[in-house]
Design a protein around this motif. Structure first.
Motif, mmCIF file in Angstrom:
data_model
loop_
_atom_site.group_PDB
_atom_site.id
_atom_site.type_symbol
_atom_site.label_atom_id
_atom_site.label_comp_id
_atom_site.label_asym_id
_atom_site.label_seq_id
_atom_site.Cartn_x
_atom_site.Cartn_y
_atom_site.Cartn_z
ATOM 1 N N LEU A 67 0.912 -1.192 -0.037
ATOM 2 C CA LEU A 67 0.051 0.114 -0.024
ATOM 3 C C LEU A 67 0.717 1.147 0.115
ATOM 4 C CD1 LEU A 67 -2.845 -0.984 2.513
ATOM 5 C CD2 LEU A 67 -3.031 -0.795 -0.018
ATOM 6 N N GLY A 68 2.030 1.169 0.877
ATOM 7 C CA GLY A 68 2.768 2.511 0.797
ATOM 8 C C GLY A 68 3.667 2.601 -0.447
ATOM 9 N N TYR A 69 4.049 1.487 -1.308
ATOM 10 C CA TYR A 69 4.498 1.698 -2.406
ATOM 11 C C TYR A 69 3.563 2.061 -3.385
ATOM 12 C CZ TYR A 69 8.187 -0.104 -5.640
ATOM 13 O OH TYR A 69 9.235 -0.079 -6.557
ATOM 14 N N ALA A 70 2.484 1.486 -3.393
ATOM 15 C CA ALA A 70 1.584 2.100 -4.324
ATOM 16 C C ALA A 70 1.139 3.738 -4.279
ATOM 17 C CB ALA A 70 0.129 1.329 -4.242
ATOM 18 N N TYR A 71 1.062 4.072 -2.871
ATOM 19 C CA TYR A 71 0.929 5.378 -2.695
ATOM 20 C C TYR A 71 2.004 6.284 -3.092
ATOM 21 C CZ TYR A 71 -0.309 9.806 -0.177
ATOM 22 O OH TYR A 71 -0.517 10.920 0.213
ATOM 23 N N LYS A 72 3.290 5.932 -2.716
ATOM 24 C CA LYS A 72 4.339 6.570 -3.650
ATOM 25 C C LYS A 72 4.452 6.824 -4.777
ATOM 26 C CE LYS A 72 9.379 6.423 -3.477
ATOM 27 N NZ LYS A 72 10.843 5.724 -3.094
ATOM 28 N N ASN A 73 3.863 5.686 -5.735
ATOM 29 C CA ASN A 73 4.021 5.793 -7.092
ATOM 30 C C ASN A 73 2.613 6.736 -7.544
ATOM 31 O OD1 ASN A 73 5.817 3.897 -8.905
ATOM 32 N ND2 ASN A 73 5.553 2.748 -7.052
ATOM 33 N N GLN A 74 1.593 6.689 -6.924
ATOM 34 C CA GLN A 74 0.723 7.445 -6.837
ATOM 35 C C GLN A 74 1.046 8.937 -7.014
ATOM 36 O OE1 GLN A 74 -3.366 6.657 -5.298
ATOM 37 N NE2 GLN A 74 -3.413 8.854 -4.292
ATOM 38 N N GLN A 75 1.803 9.259 -5.766
ATOM 39 C CA GLN A 75 2.150 10.750 -5.513
ATOM 40 C C GLN A 75 3.056 11.130 -6.898
ATOM 41 O OE1 GLN A 75 3.787 10.542 -1.391
ATOM 42 N NE2 GLN A 75 2.363 12.167 -1.102
ATOM 43 N N ASN A 76 3.824 10.068 -7.189
ATOM 44 C CA ASN A 76 4.964 10.555 -8.147
ATOM 45 C C ASN A 76 4.162 10.427 -9.468
ATOM 46 O OD1 ASN A 76 6.974 10.886 -6.383
ATOM 47 N ND2 ASN A 76 7.551 8.777 -6.691
#
Length: 692
Positions: free
Chosen positions: A166-175
């Motif tokens: 979930l954190g990895y997905a959110y990081k990519n979403q922010q980027n």
């Protein structure tokens, strides 16, 4: 003697066993998350046995997990000095580093522990969690998988793995790496079937991408395959709102709201109530929304989510000053609030306080890096204040054999959020094959627009027109001076004076008829979809004629997305002198028409999208004492927005309303428009001082 020794040994063994049994109570407190009780328990043990290693270790864990991480770190630091080879103490010291958010030190520490014991499950899992906190997600996944190899299907490791994804997905979403984010969330769903957190994050990603169909499918998956029906219904209501299906959104939200019980978790209850009130506001049921908000204020005084609802209601009612007060209260409670910062930015923009609005959009991004709504908000403001060039060409003709070609070029150049410059050059050639008249005009104008206050804008345009007609060649002064005023909420007023020429056809240009127009426009909107626009012109002409023109339109907004409205127009014209052989100048002209308008505004259209505007009208016109005549009017625009900087559209008009032309003929016009932002950004910097 032997009996005495035996008694002593037996007593010590019994005491040790009894002590261990007594410690079990404290262990249970730790395992069940009752850290406050564990803290008290092990503190009492240490008062009796101050050097007991196990009690010290457990007391350190209790206070660390009970909100005292710094004290816990001190205890474990001392324990590592007292027992330098105790691996369990080392593990707890590393965990204390995590409690203190000292992730960089924890990373190197757990790395060494893994070298010491490569198959230590706690070390591997803690290292994975440390890497996750440092947002080094690829490595975090590697080590949580290693932990799961040591203890297959360990629930703590599986939970960590889920949140790492979930954190990895959110990081990519922010980027804005949306495909990667989607891939990670879908992978998480494969690992954790129908997981609530993953489905909610995936649906939110689809909302950001405006992929409403996939968002709806994801919320339906949550509704049909989990126990989280209320969260799913709240999401489905939002999706239908974004689709413009406001009634359906309200029905869905009402179902969720009526499903609330006393046993519903408070957080879910608040979220469902919030969505229901939002749905009422979307459907303009302001009285019911206000009633519920008032009740919430009484039971939840000064709560941010309630203040945000009140702010939203005030925005929809165009009561921006009260909305601003709500957002100020939110930010007083929490300066990092997303709703507070971006909501205040939107409100300040509506109040025409652009610099301050830009500041609060920046504040939003300060706390929520790369947040898409805040980025789009800034882009919208920057686009509105970026210099642009606009070209327009048209060809028109009527059934009086008048033909005209027009070419217009405009440059708009904002120097600040208050001051704009503009210049225009227009070429127009008109001729008539029956009368053999032809004429050419060249208009040059320069304008200034300045915000005197947040509610008053002064506009000044001045220039020259040069006309070259069949028998004359002359130049005349042009001007347009006006004030745009917002006297009250939902109202706009424009007062002005305009000097120009009768230039519809060659004969009129040849006659050099100068018009002095004094005009007033008034627009009124309401909170119940009804609107009213009125325009009045008084014109005095150089040929000693005068004109009164009144136009009024009452309309109703049928749909918001796409915008659809219908209404009734009325027009009245009277001239002091009737000179029908020269131009349309009836003693009395009355026209009434019903119309429907369907449009998608280019200003809110995203890049690489179509925009349009279509109006169809029909009615009756009365010229003097003549019998009524039926009228029609069709106006259309179809364009494409290639990027934030470039767009183009075709436009056309066909009308047989006599007032549409100076000569009273059936009139047709077709043309092409092109608009291009000259730069990527405004040429000035926004004043990002904290105000408003």
């Amino acid at each position: 003697m032997r009996l005495k020794l035996y008694f002593i040994i037996s007593f010590l063994l019994f005491s040790s066993l009894l002590f261990a049994q007594n410690m079990q109570e404290g262990f249970t407190y730790l395992e069940t998350g009752k850290y406050d009780k564990a803290e008290i328990f092990f503190n009492d043990i240490l008062n009796l046995f101050p050097n007991n290693k196990t009690a010290k270790l457990c007391y350190g864990r209790a206070i660390g997990l009970n909100g005292k991480p710094e004290e816990a770190l001190d205890i474990f630091t001392q324990l590592t000095q007292d027992y330098p080879n105790d691996f369990e103490i080392k593990l707890n010291y590393g965990e204390a580093l995590l409690w203190n958010k000292n992730f960089a030190s924890a990373k190197s520490y757990f790395s060494n522990l893994i070298k010491e014991q490569p198959n230590s499950f706690p070390a591997l899992l803690s290292y994975a969690n440390t890497l996750s906190n440092l947002k080094e997600y690829d490595q975090a996944i590697t080590y949580v998988n290693k932990a799961l190899e040591v203890e297959v299907n360990n629930p703590n490791a599986l939970t960590s793995k889920k949140y790492i994804y979930l954190g990895y997905a959110y990081k990519n979403q922010q980027n804005q790496s949306y495909k990667k984010a989607e891939s990670l969330l879908l992978k998480n769903l494969e690992l954790f079937d129908n997981d609530k957190d993953t489905l909610l994050n995936l649906a939110n990603l689809y909302l950001i991408l405006n992929n409403l169909e996939k968002a709806e499918a994801t919320y339906n998956q949550l509704k049909n395959n989990t126990k989280h029906t209320l969260e799913a219904l709240n999401g489905l209501a939002l999706v239908n709102h974004l689709k413009g299906k406001e009634k359906l959104a309200l029905n869905i939200s009402k179902t969720a709201y009526q499903s609330l019980t006393e046993t519903t978790h408070q957080t879910i209850s608040n979220q469902t109530t919030e969505r229901y009130i939002q749905a009422l506001i979307w459907n303009k049921k302001y009285k019911e929304a206000n009633r519920l908000i008032t009740s919430l204020k009484a039971s939840n005084p000064n709560k941010n989510w309630v203040l945000a609802l009140d702010a939203t209601l005030n925005i929809y009612k165009s009561d921006f000053k009260n909305s601003l007060e709500d957002y100020n209260s939110i930010l007083k409670n929490d300066s990092t609030s997303f709703d507070g910062n971006l909501g205040k930015a939107n409100t300040l923009k509506a109040l025409n306080q652009i610099d301050q609005a830009y500041y609060y959009a920046d504040q939003t991004l300060k706390y929520y890096n790369n947040q898409k709504d805040a980025l789009n908000f800034k882009t919208t403001i920057e686009t509105n204040f970026t210099p642009y060039y606009e070209a327009k060409s048209s060809y028109s003709f009527d059934n009086g054999d008048n033909k005209a070609i027009s070419l217009s070029n405009t440059i708009n150049f904002p120097l600040s959020t208050k001051l704009k410059l503009n210049t225009n050059y227009t070429y127009r050639h008109t001729d008539n094959t029956i009368t053999n008249f032809n004429a050419t005009s060249n208009d040059f104008t320069f304008g200034v627009s300045y915000n005197l206050t947040n509610t008053i804008v002064a506009n000044v345009i001045a220039g020259l027109t040069n006309a070259n007609a069949s028998t004359v060649n002359y130049s005349e002064f042009l001007s347009d001076v006006s004030l745009d005023i917002k006297p009250f909420k939902l109202q706009q007023l424009k007062i002005g004076y305009k000097r120009d020429l009768q230039n519809f056809n060659a004969e009129l240009l040849n006659r050099k008829i100068i018009q002095n127009n004094y005009y007033i426009n008034y627009s009124l909107n309401t909170n119940f979809n009804l609107g009213w626009f009125t325009q009045y012109f008084y014109t005095s002409q150089s040929d000693n004629n005068t004109r009164h023109l009144l136009f009024t339109s009452l309309y109703y907004n049928l749909l918001a997305k796409p915008n659809l409205k219908a209404g009734l127009n009325y027009q009245y014209i009277t001239f002091k002198n009737q000179v029908p052989t020269i131009y349309f100048s009836p003693e009395q002209f009355n026209a009434t028409e019903v119309f429907i308008n369907f449009n998608k505004d280019e200003n809110i259209t995203k890049p690489k999208a179509w925009f349009y505007d279509l109006t169809a009208a029909t009615g009756l016109q009365f010229i003097g004492n003549n019998k009524s005549q039926s009228t029609y009017r069709i106006q259309g625009k179809l364009g494409y927005k290639f990027s934030n900087r470039c767009l183009a559209n075709l436009f056309g008009t066909r009308s047989n309303i006599a007032s549409a032309t100076a000569a009273g003929f059936t009139y047709t016009e077709v043309g092409l428009r092109f608009k291009w932002l000259i730069f990527n950004h405004p040429i000035f910097k926004f004043k990002t001082n904290k105000k408003g």
